[in-house]
Design a protein around this motif. Structure first.
Motif, mmCIF file in Angstrom:
data_model
loop_
_atom_site.group_PDB
_atom_site.id
_atom_site.type_symbol
_atom_site.label_atom_id
_atom_site.label_comp_id
_atom_site.label_asym_id
_atom_site.label_seq_id
_atom_site.Cartn_x
_atom_site.Cartn_y
_atom_site.Cartn_z
ATOM 1 N N GLY A 137 4.081 -23.974 2.218
ATOM 2 C CA GLY A 137 3.057 -23.161 1.573
ATOM 3 C C GLY A 137 2.666 -23.633 0.183
ATOM 4 N N ALA A 138 3.636 -23.967 -0.643
ATOM 5 C CA ALA A 138 3.328 -24.395 -2.014
ATOM 6 C C ALA A 138 2.544 -25.705 -2.024
ATOM 7 C CB ALA A 138 4.619 -24.543 -2.821
ATOM 8 N N ALA A 139 2.895 -26.635 -1.137
ATOM 9 C CA ALA A 139 2.179 -27.912 -1.074
ATOM 10 C C ALA A 139 0.741 -27.707 -0.581
ATOM 11 C CB ALA A 139 2.923 -28.899 -0.179
ATOM 12 N N MET A 140 0.552 -26.766 0.334
ATOM 13 C CA MET A 140 -0.803 -26.452 0.791
ATOM 14 C C MET A 140 -1.619 -25.898 -0.371
ATOM 15 S SD MET A 140 0.435 -24.749 4.376
ATOM 16 C CE MET A 140 -1.114 -24.245 5.084
ATOM 17 N N TRP A 141 -1.031 -24.974 -1.119
ATOM 18 C CA TRP A 141 -1.705 -24.382 -2.273
ATOM 19 C C TRP A 141 -2.074 -25.456 -3.292
ATOM 20 C CZ3 TRP A 141 -0.607 -24.030 -7.493
ATOM 21 C CH2 TRP A 141 -1.390 -23.133 -8.214
ATOM 22 N N GLU A 142 -1.150 -26.388 -3.557
ATOM 23 C CA GLU A 142 -1.422 -27.454 -4.524
ATOM 24 C C GLU A 142 -2.538 -28.373 -4.045
ATOM 25 O OE1 GLU A 142 2.087 -29.481 -5.848
ATOM 26 O OE2 GLU A 142 2.987 -27.611 -6.563
ATOM 27 N N LEU A 143 -2.556 -28.680 -2.745
ATOM 28 C CA LEU A 143 -3.632 -29.519 -2.219
ATOM 29 C C LEU A 143 -4.979 -28.829 -2.448
ATOM 30 C CD1 LEU A 143 -3.491 -31.496 1.087
ATOM 31 C CD2 LEU A 143 -5.590 -30.455 0.316
ATOM 32 N N VAL A 144 -5.051 -27.526 -2.180
ATOM 33 C CA VAL A 144 -6.291 -26.771 -2.396
ATOM 34 C C VAL A 144 -6.627 -26.722 -3.882
ATOM 35 C CG1 VAL A 144 -7.364 -24.489 -2.236
ATOM 36 C CG2 VAL A 144 -6.055 -25.396 -0.311
ATOM 37 N N GLN A 179 -9.990 -21.400 -3.592
ATOM 38 C CA GLN A 179 -8.582 -21.185 -3.901
ATOM 39 C C GLN A 179 -8.143 -19.791 -3.480
ATOM 40 O OE1 GLN A 179 -6.369 -23.130 -4.534
ATOM 41 N NE2 GLN A 179 -4.900 -22.468 -6.016
ATOM 42 N N ASN A 180 -7.053 -19.705 -2.776
ATOM 43 C CA ASN A 180 -6.408 -18.447 -2.433
ATOM 44 C C ASN A 180 -5.065 -18.426 -3.154
ATOM 45 O OD1 ASN A 180 -8.173 -17.268 -0.140
ATOM 46 N ND2 ASN A 180 -7.926 -19.403 0.412
ATOM 47 N N SER A 181 -4.382 -17.299 -3.103
ATOM 48 C CA SER A 181 -3.078 -17.225 -3.767
ATOM 49 C C SER A 181 -2.054 -18.074 -3.011
ATOM 50 C CB SER A 181 -2.597 -15.781 -3.831
ATOM 51 O OG SER A 181 -2.233 -15.331 -2.540
ATOM 52 N N ALA A 182 -1.022 -18.484 -3.713
ATOM 53 C CA ALA A 182 0.070 -19.220 -3.068
ATOM 54 C C ALA A 182 0.684 -18.377 -1.961
ATOM 55 C CB ALA A 182 1.122 -19.615 -4.099
ATOM 56 N N PHE A 205 -3.790 -29.933 6.138
ATOM 57 C CA PHE A 205 -3.377 -28.694 6.801
ATOM 58 C C PHE A 205 -4.584 -27.987 7.387
ATOM 59 C CE2 PHE A 205 -4.547 -27.120 2.619
ATOM 60 C CZ PHE A 205 -5.234 -25.942 2.919
ATOM 61 N N ILE A 206 -4.295 -27.116 8.335
ATOM 62 C CA ILE A 206 -5.255 -26.142 8.856
ATOM 63 C C ILE A 206 -4.576 -24.783 8.803
ATOM 64 C CG2 ILE A 206 -6.450 -25.258 10.910
ATOM 65 C CD1 ILE A 206 -6.851 -28.122 11.825
ATOM 66 N N THR A 207 -5.272 -23.790 8.250
ATOM 67 C CA THR A 207 -4.824 -22.413 8.402
ATOM 68 C C THR A 207 -5.786 -21.750 9.382
ATOM 69 O OG1 THR A 207 -6.061 -21.700 6.424
ATOM 70 C CG2 THR A 207 -3.713 -22.180 6.143
ATOM 71 N N ALA A 208 -5.208 -21.081 10.373
ATOM 72 C CA ALA A 208 -6.017 -20.451 11.418
ATOM 73 C C ALA A 208 -5.234 -19.289 12.012
ATOM 74 C CB ALA A 208 -6.357 -21.475 12.498
ATOM 75 N N VAL A 250 -7.587 -31.667 3.301
ATOM 76 C CA VAL A 250 -7.155 -33.054 3.499
ATOM 77 C C VAL A 250 -7.028 -33.702 2.125
ATOM 78 C CG1 VAL A 250 -7.759 -35.307 4.489
ATOM 79 C CG2 VAL A 250 -8.258 -33.213 5.776
ATOM 80 N N ASP A 251 -5.876 -34.305 1.883
ATOM 81 C CA ASP A 251 -5.633 -35.012 0.630
ATOM 82 C C ASP A 251 -6.667 -36.133 0.472
ATOM 83 O OD1 ASP A 251 -4.042 -37.409 -0.864
ATOM 84 O OD2 ASP A 251 -3.277 -35.460 -1.516
ATOM 85 N N PRO A 252 -7.147 -36.367 -0.765
ATOM 86 C CA PRO A 252 -8.136 -37.433 -0.973
ATOM 87 C C PRO A 252 -7.694 -38.800 -0.421
ATOM 88 C CG PRO A 252 -7.937 -36.120 -2.962
ATOM 89 C CD PRO A 252 -6.866 -35.636 -2.009
ATOM 90 N N SER A 253 -6.399 -39.070 -0.415
ATOM 91 C CA SER A 253 -5.911 -40.364 0.096
ATOM 92 C C SER A 253 -6.120 -40.527 1.596
ATOM 93 C CB SER A 253 -4.410 -40.520 -0.218
ATOM 94 O OG SER A 253 -3.647 -39.600 0.558
#
Length: 158
Positions: free
Chosen positions: A11-18, A25-28, A55-58, A75-78
């Motif tokens: 979850g935290a890594a998804m939040w950071e990517l966003v 942006q949504n909450s962590a 990631f995908i949230t669905a 999706v990460d820029p890389s």
């Protein structure tokens, strides 16, 4: 690249990517909750070093048990331009937990050409329809800087 069901530790890594993108942006808490309560309908992509790069949230709406609604794709820029978003969508619809899913739905703004192309590509890949419907008008959103949201409905999936 590994495509997996997320865990709360993602979850935290998804939040950071966003947080480092142009996505809404949504909450962590939202990302942690999605990883826990909706892991069957979410996807994370990790590189060879186990770094989250997409990631995908669905979720499956309670009133539409044959639909998976895609809330957000990151999706990460890389990894952009490598087809990762399409790979994650295909992973999602091919899962055992999605065996009763006949449609993929998502809302997309008129200016988001990349997401529009992504969902049209999904329809072509599955030799099915991509219907675009009115959904949320811009008047529904507070302030004056949010475009309308159109529903992209892909299916029926076979």
């Amino acid at each position: 690249m590994s495509l997996l069901k997320p865990t709360v530790n993602d979850g935290a890594a998804m939040w950071e990517l966003v947080n480092n993108s142009t996505l809404d942006q949504n909450s962590a808490y939202k990302y942690i909750m999605m990883c826990d309560f909706f892991a069957e309908t979410c996807v994370v992509a990790k590189d060879d070093e186990e770094k989250l790069v997409g990631f995908i949230t669905a979720f499956i709406p309670p009133t539409k048990p044959d639909v998976v609604f895609v809330w957000q794709i990151g999706v990460d820029p890389s990894q952009r331009g490598k087809g990762l978003a399409s790979q994650m969508l295909n992973e999602l619809v091919q899962r055992q937990g999605a065996k009763d899913i006949r449609y993929v739905e998502a809302t997309v703004t008129p200016s988001n050409k990349a997401s529009q192309s992504l969902f049209r590509r999904l329809a072509r890949a599955h030799d099915t329809n991509c219907e675009v419907l009115d959904c949320f008008s811009e008047e529904l959103f507070p302030g004056d800087n949010h475009e309308e949201e159109l529903t992209f409905r892909i299916g029926p999936l076979r």
